[in-house]
Design a protein around this motif. Structure first.
Motif, mmCIF file in Angstrom:
data_model
loop_
_atom_site.group_PDB
_atom_site.id
_atom_site.type_symbol
_atom_site.label_atom_id
_atom_site.label_comp_id
_atom_site.label_asym_id
_atom_site.label_seq_id
_atom_site.Cartn_x
_atom_site.Cartn_y
_atom_site.Cartn_z
ATOM 1 N N ARG A 1 -9.108 3.275 -3.616
ATOM 2 C CA ARG A 1 -9.321 1.972 -4.249
ATOM 3 C C ARG A 1 -10.806 1.642 -4.393
ATOM 4 O O ARG A 1 -11.188 0.896 -5.295
ATOM 5 C CB ARG A 1 -8.579 0.884 -3.467
ATOM 6 C CG ARG A 1 -7.067 1.010 -3.607
ATOM 7 C CD ARG A 1 -6.297 -0.081 -2.881
ATOM 8 N NE ARG A 1 -4.860 0.071 -3.124
ATOM 9 C CZ ARG A 1 -3.934 -0.775 -2.693
ATOM 10 N NH1 ARG A 1 -4.288 -1.855 -1.980
ATOM 11 N NH2 ARG A 1 -2.653 -0.564 -2.953
ATOM 12 N N ARG A 2 -11.650 2.207 -3.540
ATOM 13 C CA ARG A 2 -13.098 2.063 -3.734
ATOM 14 C C ARG A 2 -13.574 2.956 -4.878
ATOM 15 O O ARG A 2 -14.443 2.566 -5.663
ATOM 16 C CB ARG A 2 -13.847 2.431 -2.450
ATOM 17 C CG ARG A 2 -13.793 1.381 -1.355
ATOM 18 C CD ARG A 2 -14.829 1.651 -0.281
ATOM 19 N NE ARG A 2 -14.676 2.985 0.303
ATOM 20 C CZ ARG A 2 -13.929 3.251 1.374
ATOM 21 N NH1 ARG A 2 -13.249 2.271 1.969
ATOM 22 N NH2 ARG A 2 -13.866 4.479 1.855
ATOM 23 N N THR B 1 -3.548 6.775 6.015
ATOM 24 C CA THR B 1 -3.607 5.508 5.289
ATOM 25 C C THR B 1 -5.035 5.094 4.933
ATOM 26 O O THR B 1 -5.221 4.213 4.094
ATOM 27 C CB THR B 1 -2.925 4.383 6.082
ATOM 28 O OG1 THR B 1 -3.502 4.303 7.394
ATOM 29 C CG2 THR B 1 -1.425 4.651 6.209
ATOM 30 N N THR B 2 -6.054 5.741 5.544
ATOM 31 C CA THR B 2 -7.424 5.452 5.125
ATOM 32 C C THR B 2 -7.665 5.947 3.699
ATOM 33 O O THR B 2 -8.624 5.522 3.042
ATOM 34 C CB THR B 2 -8.452 6.090 6.067
ATOM 35 O OG1 THR B 2 -8.349 7.522 6.012
ATOM 36 C CG2 THR B 2 -8.232 5.624 7.506
ATOM 37 N N ARG B 3 -6.796 6.828 3.232
ATOM 38 C CA ARG B 3 -6.898 7.341 1.865
ATOM 39 C C ARG B 3 -6.743 6.210 0.833
ATOM 40 O O ARG B 3 -7.314 6.270 -0.256
ATOM 41 C CB ARG B 3 -5.821 8.396 1.659
ATOM 42 C CG ARG B 3 -5.780 9.065 0.309
ATOM 43 C CD ARG B 3 -6.875 10.071 0.137
ATOM 44 N NE ARG B 3 -6.615 10.941 -1.005
ATOM 45 C CZ ARG B 3 -7.569 11.440 -1.777
ATOM 46 N NH1 ARG B 3 -8.834 11.155 -1.528
ATOM 47 N NH2 ARG B 3 -7.271 12.231 -2.787
ATOM 48 N N ILE B 4 -5.990 5.183 1.193
ATOM 49 C CA ILE B 4 -5.761 4.072 0.263
ATOM 50 C C ILE B 4 -7.068 3.366 -0.056
ATOM 51 O O ILE B 4 -7.429 3.185 -1.234
ATOM 52 C CB ILE B 4 -4.740 3.082 0.864
ATOM 53 C CG1 ILE B 4 -3.404 3.788 1.129
ATOM 54 C CG2 ILE B 4 -4.543 1.884 -0.061
ATOM 55 C CD1 ILE B 4 -2.507 3.056 2.104
ATOM 56 N N ASP B 5 -7.813 2.970 0.965
ATOM 57 C CA ASP B 5 -9.089 2.291 0.737
ATOM 58 C C ASP B 5 -10.080 3.209 0.036
ATOM 59 O O ASP B 5 -10.857 2.757 -0.824
ATOM 60 C CB ASP B 5 -9.678 1.801 2.059
ATOM 61 C CG ASP B 5 -8.914 0.633 2.649
ATOM 62 O OD1 ASP B 5 -8.228 -0.075 1.872
ATOM 63 O OD2 ASP B 5 -8.991 0.419 3.871
ATOM 64 N N GLU B 6 -10.056 4.476 0.391
ATOM 65 C CA GLU B 6 -10.966 5.437 -0.238
ATOM 66 C C GLU B 6 -10.732 5.505 -1.752
ATOM 67 O O GLU B 6 -11.673 5.428 -2.553
ATOM 68 C CB GLU B 6 -10.755 6.821 0.379
ATOM 69 C CG GLU B 6 -11.553 7.934 -0.274
ATOM 70 C CD GLU B 6 -11.109 9.309 0.206
ATOM 71 O OE1 GLU B 6 -11.272 10.272 -0.566
ATOM 72 O OE2 GLU B 6 -10.589 9.417 1.341
ATOM 73 N N ASP C 1 -8.718 -4.416 -8.522
ATOM 74 C CA ASP C 1 -9.731 -5.455 -8.737
ATOM 75 C C ASP C 1 -9.979 -5.701 -10.215
ATOM 76 O O ASP C 1 -10.413 -6.801 -10.601
ATOM 77 C CB ASP C 1 -11.046 -5.046 -8.071
ATOM 78 C CG ASP C 1 -10.952 -5.003 -6.556
ATOM 79 O OD1 ASP C 1 -10.051 -5.672 -6.008
ATOM 80 O OD2 ASP C 1 -11.753 -4.295 -5.937
ATOM 81 N N PRO D 1 -11.443 1.115 -8.580
ATOM 82 C CA PRO D 1 -10.866 -0.163 -8.114
ATOM 83 C C PRO D 1 -9.952 -0.808 -9.154
ATOM 84 O O PRO D 1 -10.213 -1.907 -9.646
ATOM 85 C CB PRO D 1 -12.102 -1.008 -7.823
ATOM 86 C CG PRO D 1 -13.145 -0.492 -8.752
ATOM 87 C CD PRO D 1 -12.881 0.988 -8.899
ATOM 88 N N THR E 1 0.820 -1.207 0.000
ATOM 89 C CA THR E 1 0.000 0.000 0.000
ATOM 90 C C THR E 1 0.858 1.262 0.000
ATOM 91 O O THR E 1 0.334 2.369 -0.117
ATOM 92 C CB THR E 1 -0.930 0.031 1.223
ATOM 93 O OG1 THR E 1 -0.153 -0.072 2.424
ATOM 94 C CG2 THR E 1 -1.928 -1.128 1.167
#
Length: 280
Positions: free
Chosen positions: A261-262, A254-259, A268, A265, A177
């Motif tokens: 990637r959602r 690091t919450t920016r990564i999931d944000e 995926d 994506p 990440t």
């Protein structure tokens, strides 16, 4: 989480470089950083091979590595030591005069958590008249590496690796990440490609890029580009140290990564596909 980057004008004297690194570790800790990132060739930057040879050692005997491990433990801070020039200490190259360009992740107890040998070697003739042949001295690495850190899984690479997107796809597919890309970029290639490639690696991997760099005019006559960067997964530049030596800081979420990637994506949606058929 706060990180620090050391942008330095590395010298031909490892003792001097070790002092800069130890000072940088202390400054990073004092500034509240959880981890410090340093450039490629943090211990020695010298293209005079005969002169440099007197300072080169195998990993277990390198004084710069010993100094930064001690400092990391004393300051209780993690360290990505971008890379060191080391004598090859294993396999067929042992005692042959061959070298490796090796990066390290060192924890806050001074223990080595990961090692990475630069895979892609810089062999090129530039329009400026500069000529580089890393493969004449260095053995290329063969293994991609991810290190577990307090920031998350950190994919390791060095400088010229930046130009090979398949390495970063491999790292992000394996869970990285964050991408560490320490460098000693030349000025002409830096002006042309540094920012766009760093942003591209961050965007295509939806990962943070952390790139500590060498900067300025060095004792061996080379000039490096600087502009140590932190780029977020959306491609936004959080830190650009431009041409200033010293320690810079960036706060990363690091919450920016999931944000990201959602939002797009890309990981995926990656697919295997067949190569084109050869033309008749």
């Amino acid at each position: 989480m706060r990180i620090a980057l050391l942008q330095m004008t590395g010298s031909i004297d490892p003792a001097h470089n070790a002092d800069m690194l130890v000072e940088g570790i202390a400054e990073a800790k004092a500034g509240g950083a959880r981890m410090l990132f340093t450039p490629e060739m943090s211990g020695l930057l010298d293209r005079d091979r005969k002169r440099a040879a007197a300072h080169l050692a195998v990993e277990g005997e390198d004084p710069v590595l010993a100094a930064v491990r001690k400092a990391a433990a004393e300051q209780a801070i993690w360290l990505h030591l971008g890379s060191l020039a080391l004598r090859a200490d294993a396999g067929p190259s042992e005692d042959s005069g061959r070298l490796v360009n090796r990066g390290f992740v060192i924890d806050d107890s001074g223990d080595i958590r990961a090692r990475y040998d630069k895979i892609h070697l810089f062999d090129v003739d530039l329009d400026t008249g500069e000529s580089w042949r890393e493969s004449s001295t260095y053995d290329a690495g063969e293994q991609a590496v991810i290190a577990d850190t307090p920031l998350g899984p950190l994919g390791l690479s060095v400088c010229y690796d930046l130009r090979f997107a398949d390495l970063y796809r491999t790292l992000s597919d394996a869970g990285a990440t964050l991408l560490g890309i320490p460098a000693a970029f030349t000025v002409p290639t830096g002006k042309a490609h540094w920012h766009v490639l760093m942003r591209a690696r961050a965007i295509e991997s939806a990962a943070f890029v952390i790139a500590a760099a060498q900067v300025g005019r060095h004792e061996d006559g080379r000039e490096t580009y600087g502009h140590s960067l932190v780029v977020d997964p959306w491609g936004e530049i959080l830190l650009d140290m431009e041409e200033t030596s010293g320690v810079g800081f960036a706060d990363i979420d690091t919450t920016r990564i999931d944000e990201v990637r959602r939002r797009i994506p890309v990981l995926d949606h990656r697919r295997a596909f067949a190569a084109p058929e050869p033309s008749a």
